[in-house]
Structure formats: structure tokens, C-alpha cells
Write an enzyme that holds these catalytic residues in place. Structure first.
Site, PDB file in Angstrom:
ATOM      1  N   GLU A  11     -53.417  66.953  11.888  1.00 11.50           N
ATOM      2  CA  GLU A  11     -53.129  67.631  13.157  1.00 11.50           C
ATOM      3  C   GLU A  11     -54.180  67.324  14.210  1.00 11.50           C
ATOM      4  O   GLU A  11     -53.874  67.196  15.384  1.00 11.50           O
ATOM      5  CB  GLU A  11     -52.999  69.145  12.950  1.00 11.50           C
ATOM      6  CG  GLU A  11     -51.729  69.558  12.215  1.00 11.50           C
ATOM      7  CD  GLU A  11     -50.441  69.074  12.889  1.00 11.50           C
ATOM      8  OE1 GLU A  11     -50.379  69.038  14.124  1.00 11.50           O
ATOM      9  OE2 GLU A  11     -49.500  68.708  12.165  1.00 11.50           O
ATOM     10  N   CYS A  18     -35.827  63.628  21.748  1.00 12.96           N
ATOM     11  CA  CYS A  18     -36.054  64.146  23.104  1.00 12.96           C
ATOM     12  C   CYS A  18     -37.342  63.540  23.650  1.00 12.96           C
ATOM     13  O   CYS A  18     -38.290  64.227  24.004  1.00 12.96           O
ATOM     14  CB  CYS A  18     -36.128  65.669  23.064  1.00 12.96           C
ATOM     15  SG  CYS A  18     -36.092  66.443  24.688  1.00 12.96           S
ATOM     16  N   CYS A  35     -30.016  61.534  24.054  1.00 13.04           N
ATOM     17  CA  CYS A  35     -29.359  62.849  24.128  1.00 13.04           C
ATOM     18  C   CYS A  35     -28.068  62.913  23.313  1.00 13.04           C
ATOM     19  O   CYS A  35     -27.708  63.983  22.817  1.00 13.04           O
ATOM     20  CB  CYS A  35     -29.069  63.200  25.577  1.00 13.04           C
ATOM     21  SG  CYS A  35     -30.559  63.332  26.573  1.00 13.04           S
ATOM     22  N   CYS A  55     -28.077  72.194  26.355  1.00 16.20           N
ATOM     23  CA  CYS A  55     -29.230  71.719  27.132  1.00 16.20           C
ATOM     24  C   CYS A  55     -28.912  71.749  28.633  1.00 16.20           C
ATOM     25  O   CYS A  55     -28.050  71.013  29.115  1.00 16.20           O
ATOM     26  CB  CYS A  55     -29.606  70.315  26.687  1.00 16.20           C
ATOM     27  SG  CYS A  55     -31.042  69.662  27.581  1.00 16.20           S
TER      28      CYS A  55
HETATM   29  N1  ADE Z   1     -47.628  65.637  15.959  1.00 17.83           N
HETATM   30  C1  ADE Z   1     -48.426  66.659  15.704  1.00 17.83           C
HETATM   31  N2  ADE Z   1     -48.301  67.078  14.441  1.00 17.83           N
HETATM   32  C2  ADE Z   1     -47.383  66.261  13.859  1.00 17.83           C
HETATM   33  C3  ADE Z   1     -46.842  66.170  12.570  1.00 17.83           C
HETATM   34  N3  ADE Z   1     -47.213  67.005  11.611  1.00 17.83           N
HETATM   35  N4  ADE Z   1     -45.918  65.222  12.336  1.00 17.83           N
HETATM   36  C4  ADE Z   1     -45.553  64.388  13.323  1.00 17.83           C
HETATM   37  N5  ADE Z   1     -46.023  64.425  14.550  1.00 17.83           N
HETATM   38  C5  ADE Z   1     -46.943  65.350  14.828  1.00 17.83           C
END
Ligand code: ADE
Length: 380
Positions: free
Chosen positions: A41, A196, A203, A212
Site C-alpha cells: 500500500e 474507470c 464504460c 453513472c
Molecule cells: N492501489 C492501491 N492499493 C492497491 C491494491 N491493493 N491493488 C491494486 N492497486 C492498488
């Protein structure tokens, strides 16, 4: 007639889409641990999945868990981050690992408040870690999710304004499910990243298409709206290459500011000229220069400005010192590189300098009054 989009309907659409199209085999989804989720993350902040994957795998090879990261030298951590950018992420990760091993017995907290207290973890990253690593109900609102929700609800106020952000958090919280929170969280990220998308969204394959507002009004490409950003200012810097045999002098940058904690070439503000380079070498190193050669200059773009970089190779009149202060300066041999963090432009200069086949390899002999080359292009 359209069915109303209740939170329950929203979740069903999202989870059904995830079952068919969501990403389930990303490296951080395999052998999931809080440490691996946290690392991914942090790396994924402002950086795309494809860029992150090799960095993530290399990092884990060297630092497979919190303890190994906590006991690492900062240079080794920055070395593995070099090229990924936003280096405060790496320094925060390292500091956080040390803090968690000392104060939390190496355990990751699973509560949002405690996660947010960890350096480098904001509300959305805390939500992602809580949901993905601990399967605890939590809301995320990263850039991808903001885009999905702004389009879905036809929100036209600038996405980078506080009140828009607050409105989007409320919407995101309202949709967050109690069950299958990890799948739902991954689905929201994946929908934004693969369907998106900012440019050319697909879309027709979107599970939310029928609901949407932006799609309905034909304004998908106009949303999310952004406050007009100022054009980036351009700064210039001269990077001085002082050689001893095959080695080059590098200096450790202070922890705060750009490239914090990384190793860089000695830097002079502005474009090179002989007077300036001479005065700098005398003042910094008590060295008299005979001449300098300009290598090809190039542009590196940061979030807030462009930096036009002018590398110069100096030749000296005086002998080099035998020793340098090894805390803050080192002789770095690119042929036998030590594992330290080098900013991407410094890597570029080293390659330009040492790789005869490098396209930027265009060393100009400086003669009195000669001009340096003009900036050529961006590096990222
Ligand atoms: N961007 C942020 N966290 C992510 C995740 N776990 N998988 C893919 N893209 C991300």
C-alpha cells in the site's frame, strides 16, 4: 426504467464484477500478511501496480518481515526504493518498522486510529490495510475510488477541494459493506485502475454504467474536475562530477527536502559557468579546478517544479584528498556499486557517463564561452 442504486445494490454490482474481473493474484495478495499489505500500500501510493511489482518483490527478498526491515541500515532501504520516487515513503516505512518492533512487539495494529498514527499512513491507506490485511470493515478513498465516485454521482466541484473530499468520504462510507470487505476494497481499486480509468475509460464494461451520472450526461471525460493547477516553475541545477579513478564523489542529502537521505552529486544552484564551478570546488573541497566538461543536460520533473539538470565533469589542478568524511561523503564506484539509494537522475548521469552506448552520452569539451547543451526531455 432504472433501478435505484441503493448501497446494497452498489455492493452487489461491485462484488459480482470483482468475482469476474478483479485482480486476485497480485504479489501482495499471495501469502497475505499485514507487513506485505502495508509495504504494497505504501509503494502503491502515487505509483502504478506494474511499476511497483518488481520493487515489491526485490524489497521482500531482502526484508521479508518487520524485524529485518527494522534492523536494516537506512541506505539499504533507500537503495531498494531508488527510482520509485517519493522517498519519504521509504524513510517512514523504515522508522515505522523500528517503532513497531520496539513498542508493539512487532505486531501491526488493526485499528484505524492506531494505523493512522504510523508515519506515512493516511486515512485511505489505513482503511486499505484494515480491510485487506485484517478483513475489518473500513473505507478507502484513494485517487481511483475518488474518480469512480465523482463520475458515478456526477460531482463537478474540484476533486482537490476539501468539501468535495468530505462529500466523497460520506458517499464511500455509505457504500462500504460489512461482509467481504477485502474483496470489495480490492474491487473498488481495480475498477478505478482498469475500467474507470482517467483517460479512455471502458464504460461499456462498467458494472455501474446504468447508474453513472457522468455516463448519462456524456461528461465522463470531464470528471473528476480539478482546480486549475499553475504551470510548474523551472529550476536549474549543476551537478558536479569529481572523479578519483573510477569512483565519483557522492554526498548524502539531508533527511528532509527532495531526495531526503539519498546520495547525490554535489549540487550548485543554476546553470554551470566556470567562475561558479571554480568557486564552489574551492569553497566546498578546497580544490582548484583546471577545467570542466558539460555532459548532456536533461529535465527531471517533481510534483511542484521541473528541474533542468546540468552535469559537469571537472578536471583538477590540485590533488584529491586521500580521505573524505565517510558519514556524509563517499567515493562511489559505479562499476562496483554499493547498495545505497541514488535518485533516478543521478542514476541517469552515471549511466550516461559510464555506458558508452547510452543515448545521452554526448560529452562536450568546454572551451571559454562555450554553451552547455539545452535541456532535452523528461525523465519521468
Ligand atoms: N492501489 C492501491 N492499493 C492497491 C491494491 N491493493 N491493488 C491494486 N492497486 C492498488
Amino acid at each position: 426504467m432504472k433501478t435505484a442504486l441503493t448501497p446494497a445494490r452498489f455492493r452487489t454490482l461491485i462484488l459480482n464484477w470483482f468475482d469476474q474481473h478483479g485482480r486476485k493474484l497480485l504479489p501482495w495478495q499471495i501469502n497475505k500478511t499485514p507487513y506485505r499489505v502495508w509495504l504494497s500500500e505504501i509503494m502503491l501510493q502515487q505509483t502504478q501496480v506494474n511499476t511497483v511489482i518488481p520493487y515489491f518483490l526485490r524489497f521482500l527478498q531482502q526484508f521479508p518481515d518487520l524485524r529485518s526491515l527494522a534492523s536494516a541500515h537506512e541506505d539499504a532501504v533507500l537503495h531498494l526504493w531508488a527510482g520509485l520516487g517519493y522517498y519519504s515513503r521509504a524513510r517512514n516505512l523504515h522508522r515505522a518498522a523500528q517503532w513497531l518492533t520496539q513498542h508493539s512487539a512487532g505486531e501491526f495494529p488493526d485499528e484505524i486510529d492506531k494505523l493512522i498514527a504510523i508515519p506515512g499512513i493516511g486515512p485511505s491507506t489505513a482503511g486499505a490495510i484494515s480491510a485487506l490485511a485484517f478483513n475489518k470493515r473500513a473505507t478507502i478513498l484513494d485517487g481511483n475510488v475518488k474518480r469512480v465516485l465523482a463520475r458515478l454521482h456526477g460531482i463537478r466541484t474540484p476533486i482537490n477541494e476539501k468539501k468535495t473530499e468530505k462529500a466523497l468520504w460520506d458517499i464511500a462510507e455509505n457504500y462500504t459493506p460489512n461482509k467481504r470487505i477485502a474483496d470489495y476494497t480490492q474491487a473498488m481499486m481495480d475498477l478505478g485502475a482498469t475500467c474507470c480509468t482517467r483517460a479512455n475509460p471502458t464504460c461499456t464494461t462498467c458494472p455501474l454504467k446504468q447508474h453513472c451520472v457522468a455516463y448519462d450526461l456524456g461528461i465522463v471525460n470531464k470528471l473528476p474536475a480539478k482546480k486549475a493547477t499553475k504551470t510548474l516553475p523551472i529550476k536549474q541545477a549543476t551537478f558536479v562530477i569529481l572523479k578519483k579513478g573510477e569512483a565519483v564523489l557522492l554526498q548524502k542529502r539531508p533527511s528532509s527536502g527532495i531526495w531526503g537521505g539519498l546520495w547525490s552529486l554535489p549540487e550548485i544552484v543554476g546553470k554551470p559557468n566556470k567562475k561558479k564551478v571554480r568557486a564552489f570546488c574551492l569553497d566546498q573541497f578546497q580544490l582548484s579546478i583546471a577545467d570542466f566538461k558539460s555532459l548532456s543536460s536533461f529535465r527531471h520533473t517533481f510534483t511542484h517544479y521541473h528541474l533542468d539538470i546540468f552535469p559537469v565533469l571537472v578536471t583538477l589542478q590540485t590533488k584529491l584528498p586521500k580521505k573524505v568524511d565517510d558519514q556524509l561523503q563517499i567515493w562511489y564506484n559505479p562499476e562496483h556499486p554499493e547498495p545505497i539509494g541514488l535518485p533516478k537522475p543521478i542514476q541517469t548521469i552515471m549511466r550516461q557517463f559510464y555506458d558508452p552506448a547510452h543515448p545521452l552520452r554526448k560529452i562536450k569539451q568546454r572551451s571559454r564561452g562555450a554553451r552547455t547543451t539545452s535541456p532535452t526531455g523528461r525523465t519521468r
